[in-house]
Design a protein around this motif. Structure first.
Motif, PDB file in Angstrom:
ATOM      1  N   ARG A  14      -6.347   2.420   0.988  1.00 54.83           N
ATOM      2  CA  ARG A  14      -5.521   2.007   0.294  1.00 54.83           C
ATOM      3  C   ARG A  14      -4.054   2.357   0.909  1.00 54.83           C
ATOM      4  O   ARG A  14      -3.545   1.951   1.392  1.00 54.83           O
ATOM      5  CB  ARG A  14      -5.189   2.981  -0.966  1.00 54.83           C
ATOM      6  N   SER A  15      -4.503   3.730   1.894  1.00 54.19           N
ATOM      7  CA  SER A  15      -3.244   4.258   3.555  1.00 54.19           C
ATOM      8  C   SER A  15      -3.832   2.665   4.368  1.00 54.19           C
ATOM      9  O   SER A  15      -1.984   3.020   4.738  1.00 54.19           O
ATOM     10  CB  SER A  15      -4.299   5.369   3.753  1.00 54.19           C
ATOM     11  N   GLN A  16      -4.108   2.166   4.803  1.00 56.06           N
ATOM     12  CA  GLN A  16      -4.722   1.232   6.042  1.00 56.06           C
ATOM     13  C   GLN A  16      -3.971   0.283   5.111  1.00 56.06           C
ATOM     14  O   GLN A  16      -3.383  -0.712   6.414  1.00 56.06           O
ATOM     15  CB  GLN A  16      -5.675   0.727   5.722  1.00 56.06           C
ATOM     16  N   ARG A  18      -1.366  -0.231   2.757  1.00 54.74           N
ATOM     17  CA  ARG A  18       0.287  -0.093   1.585  1.00 54.74           C
ATOM     18  C   ARG A  18       1.209  -0.260   2.757  1.00 54.74           C
ATOM     19  O   ARG A  18       1.356   0.131   3.591  1.00 54.74           O
ATOM     20  CB  ARG A  18       0.055   1.645   1.609  1.00 54.74           C
ATOM     21  N   GLY A  19       1.820  -1.364   1.897  1.00 57.24           N
ATOM     22  CA  GLY A  19       3.360  -1.862   2.660  1.00 57.24           C
ATOM     23  C   GLY A  19       2.984  -2.808   3.966  1.00 57.24           C
ATOM     24  O   GLY A  19       4.458  -3.180   4.176  1.00 57.24           O
ATOM     25  N   SER A  20       1.535  -3.159   4.024  1.00 52.71           N
ATOM     26  CA  SER A  20       1.264  -3.886   4.842  1.00 52.71           C
ATOM     27  C   SER A  20       1.621  -5.599   4.449  1.00 52.71           C
ATOM     28  O   SER A  20       1.761  -6.245   3.665  1.00 52.71           O
ATOM     29  CB  SER A  20       0.097  -3.839   5.454  1.00 52.71           C
ATOM     30  N   ILE A  25      -3.595  -8.875  -1.805  1.00 54.63           N
ATOM     31  CA  ILE A  25      -4.960  -7.814  -2.928  1.00 54.63           C
ATOM     32  C   ILE A  25      -5.268  -8.892  -3.553  1.00 54.63           C
ATOM     33  O   ILE A  25      -4.410  -9.400  -4.764  1.00 54.63           O
ATOM     34  CB  ILE A  25      -3.751  -6.727  -3.920  1.00 54.63           C
ATOM     35  N   PRO A  42       0.735  -5.737  -0.773  1.00 57.82           N
ATOM     36  CA  PRO A  42       0.273  -4.629  -1.054  1.00 57.82           C
ATOM     37  C   PRO A  42       2.422  -3.729  -1.447  1.00 57.82           C
ATOM     38  O   PRO A  42       2.370  -3.188  -1.412  1.00 57.82           O
ATOM     39  CB  PRO A  42       0.124  -3.990   0.123  1.00 57.82           C
ATOM     40  N   LYS A  43       2.836  -5.168  -1.451  1.00 56.99           N
ATOM     41  CA  LYS A  43       3.944  -4.709  -1.829  1.00 56.99           C
ATOM     42  C   LYS A  43       4.524  -4.997  -3.183  1.00 56.99           C
ATOM     43  O   LYS A  43       5.802  -4.944  -3.466  1.00 56.99           O
ATOM     44  CB  LYS A  43       5.817  -5.396  -0.425  1.00 56.99           C
TER      45      LYS A  43
END
Length: 84
Positions: A14-16, A18-20, A25, A42-43
């Motif tokens: 999730r941290s990798q 997120r916002g990419s 997904i 992810p956005k």
């Protein structure tokens, strides 16, 4: 893999992503005969909400084809399929 290890793997993933702009997904609701898939970014942008596919090779090919269409349309840098 136990629940704690699976959860830690999920947090790292999730941290990798997120916002990419480099990830697609895919959420799949698994059932006995038919599965429902969702594709999004992810956005939070929905790309394909209700892909229904059967629990057989034909259904898997349908899912894969939809994935590849979106992968090419979004010009993603690499193709990765991962289950958690």
């Amino acid at each position: 893999m136990d629940d704690i290890a699976r959860f830690l793997l999920f947090i790292k993933l999730r941290s990798q992503i997120r916002g990419s702009d480099n990830h697609l997904i895919v959420g799949i609701d698994i059932a006995k005969d038919k599965h429902h898939a969702f594709f999004g970014t992810p956005k939070g942008q929905s790309l394909w909400r209700r892909l229904i596919f059967t629990n057989d090779l034909s259904g898997f090919n349908r899912l894969t084809c939809a994935y590849l269409v979106l992968y090419k349309r979004l010009s993603l840098p690499k193709l990765t399929m991962r289950g958690v």
